[in-house]
Motif scaffolding. Structure first.
Motif: not given
Lengths: 484, 59
Positions: A107, A278-281, A315, A345, B38, B42, B44-51
């Protein structure tokens, strides 16, 4: 004016809890806001003891404490902002990396590039400073004064978080705090300028081109290079689109109003791959192409808002299993919506967002008072979307690996998709002429590449499959598009 | 300003406690030696993704 003529997924389900989770439950968005606040709080608790950050860590903790003490309403206003989500996730990922002695999280890739360092401590120190932007937004919402412990350098223009506003200009300035409703800066007092806002009964959408302009985000669609004036020129178009949503998919209006903080309109003069994105960030925002056709803009707003919703579900619940999912490392699956292979995805997102979009187009196609070009477009979309849904469903059922919760949700999504496909067949059982939209918004018949013959919706879907299923993932599979 | 969605203070506190524990959790190598996961938070927090619809999605 009639309400939604077609509502195929409205009947009671065997698992109404899962159906609600997918489509209606506001908790999906509300949890995300609370999670953003919790990420900020967790970083504040850890910051003072993280190596190499001592003074900056304490300054951040004090500033966050000040924002939190402004109360749940103000903290909610700040944490619902798309930049707040990016800031909090990035801060937490960087703090984890520093605490564990690990390399930078993905990120932070734009920071690595822009700051020219691989040291997560240096990046976290700079990122913590940027919290000043959010603190200023909080003070403005709370109508209180604020003095930042350390100045934050920003490049104008940039959005003011938590407000539908921006600091305009073309300069670098240091922000120092808030005094009597103005932002104190090294260049003197700065007054935030309000964004254009598209308003219809029940929904307001700020048109914000400057939400991508903050350190660490690292990209922008064309809208980010535009101005308030460009956004204002699209306001009437967006309002016409919102009125169509109010008629044809009224359930979508409330979450658009409540959870989407801003929309950026991409000018048609600068078309690229981020026309609709749309950006998940940046949860709570999206960009759409300002094409002069309100039926298309309405469908795009429904589509992009649901990408945001699915990001929140991902999330909260998890969905697909695997480390590489969503990166482009696993872009190896035929998608009926793309010419290049996609990660699963991406196909999951397509399957999800086309359920409400299909419902919208089905309602449009049933509205006999709509102009003929809009009806032709709607009938084409009704047929083509069901062909694409059938293919996407096959890809995910064959290749998807789901978490336990993800498997439950996927079964519900598959059921809702099949309902939508069935209602599409009832409404438009036969093949129809394929269409496309000119850049001026005109609906025209789609023809073969040599222009010699008009194409049908099934032919377009079948041609796509033949051309781009390079790995033969649909070979031998019985779907409607294959039979075209 | 858009409609307010105030934070749920109790839930924020609960989530904060979990996240602080995640920050204190050992690295994945250490965790695997200890037989722990550990990566729970993480995952539950998927990485960045641009749809992104792509240039031709509508055209």
């Amino acid at each position: 004016m009639r309400s939604c003529e077609v509502a195929p997924t409205e009947r009671p389900k065997e698992r109404p809890d899962l159906h609600d989770r997918l489509w209606r439950d506001p908790e999906v968005f509300l949890h995300r806001i609370d999670h953003t606040a919790a990420l900020m709080a967790a970083v504040a608790r850890a910051a003072a003891r993280l190596p190499g950050l001592e003074a900056g860590g304490s300054a951040y903790a004090a500033t966050f404490s000040r924002v939190r003490d402004l109360g749940p309403e103000v903290l909610g206003a700040v944490c619902g902002d798309p930049y707040a989500h990016f800031w909090a996730q990035t801060a937490f990922d960087l703090a984890s990396a520093v605490a564990r002695g690990e390399p930078n999280p993905r990120r932070a890739a734009a920071y690595v590039r822009d700051l020219g360092t691989e040291d997560p401590r240096a990046i976290l120190a700079e990122h913590l400073l940027q919290f000043g932007r959010l603190a200023i937004g909080a003070a403005l919402v709370a109508e209180t004064d604020l003095e930042l412990p350390r100045a934050v350098r920003v490049s104008l223009p940039t959005a003011v978080p938590a407000l539908a506003a921006a600091l305009l200009g073309n300069a670098e300035v240091e922000l120092l705090g808030v005094e009597r409703g103005c932002i104190r800066s090294s260049a003197g007092p700065l007054e935030p300028a309000a964004c254009p806002v598209a308003r219809v009964p029940g929904c307001e959408l700020p048109l914000q081109p400057h939400g991508y302009a903050a350190p660490g985000i690292g990209w922008s669609p064309a809208a980010g290079r535009s101005t308030f004036e460009v956004q204002e020129r699209h306001r009437d178009l967006v309002e016409r689109a919102l009125r169509l949503i109010a008629r044809h998919l009224p359930d979508a209006l409330e979450p658009l109003d409540r959870f989407i903080r801003w929309v950026a309109i991409n000018p048609v003069s600068e078309m690229d791959d981020t026309n609709f994105v749309s950006d998940s960030n940046l949860l709570g925002s999206f960009a759409v192409l300002g094409i002069d056709n309100p039926w298309v803009v309405a469908s795009a707003c429904i589509h992009e808002m649901h990408h945001n919703r699915l990001f929140c579900i991902e999330e909260l619940d998890g969905f697909l299993e695997g480390e590489r999912l969503g990166t482009h490392d696993d872009a190896e699956y035929y998608s009926p919506w793309r010419e290049q292979p996609r990660p699963l995805r991406g196909i999951l997102h397509g399957l999800y967002v086309y359920v409400p979009e299909a419902r919208y187009w089905q309602s449009c196609a049933a509205a006999t008072d709509a102009p003929e070009p809009a009806l032709a477009l709607a009938r084409d979309r009704v047929v083509r979307i069901r062909l694409q849904q059938e293919i996407a469903l096959h890809q995910l059922e064959r290749f998807g690996r789901f978490t336990a919760r993800g498997a439950e949700l996927f079964r519900q999504l598959a059921e809702d998709t099949r309902d939508t496909i069935a209602s599409s067949r009832r409404l438009v059982p036969d093949d129809v002429p394929a269409t496309y939209i000119e850049t001026d918004g005109t609906v025209v018949r789609r023809r073969s590449d040599d222009g010699s013959r008009p194409l049908s919706s099934r032919q377009v879907a079948a041609d796509h499959l033949r051309s781009f299923d390079r790995l033969g993932q649909l070979a031998g599979v019985s779907v409607e598009a294959v039979s075209a | 300003v858009k409609k307010s969605n105030p934070v749920n203070v109790a839930r924020v506190e609960e989530l904060t406690r979990e996240l602080v524990q995640d920050l204190d959790r050992p690295t994945s190598n250490e965790a695997s030696r200890e037989g722990q996961s550990a990566e729970r938070s993480r995952a539950s927090r998927p990485d960045s993704f641009r749809a992104s619809g792509g240039k031709h999605a509508i055209m």
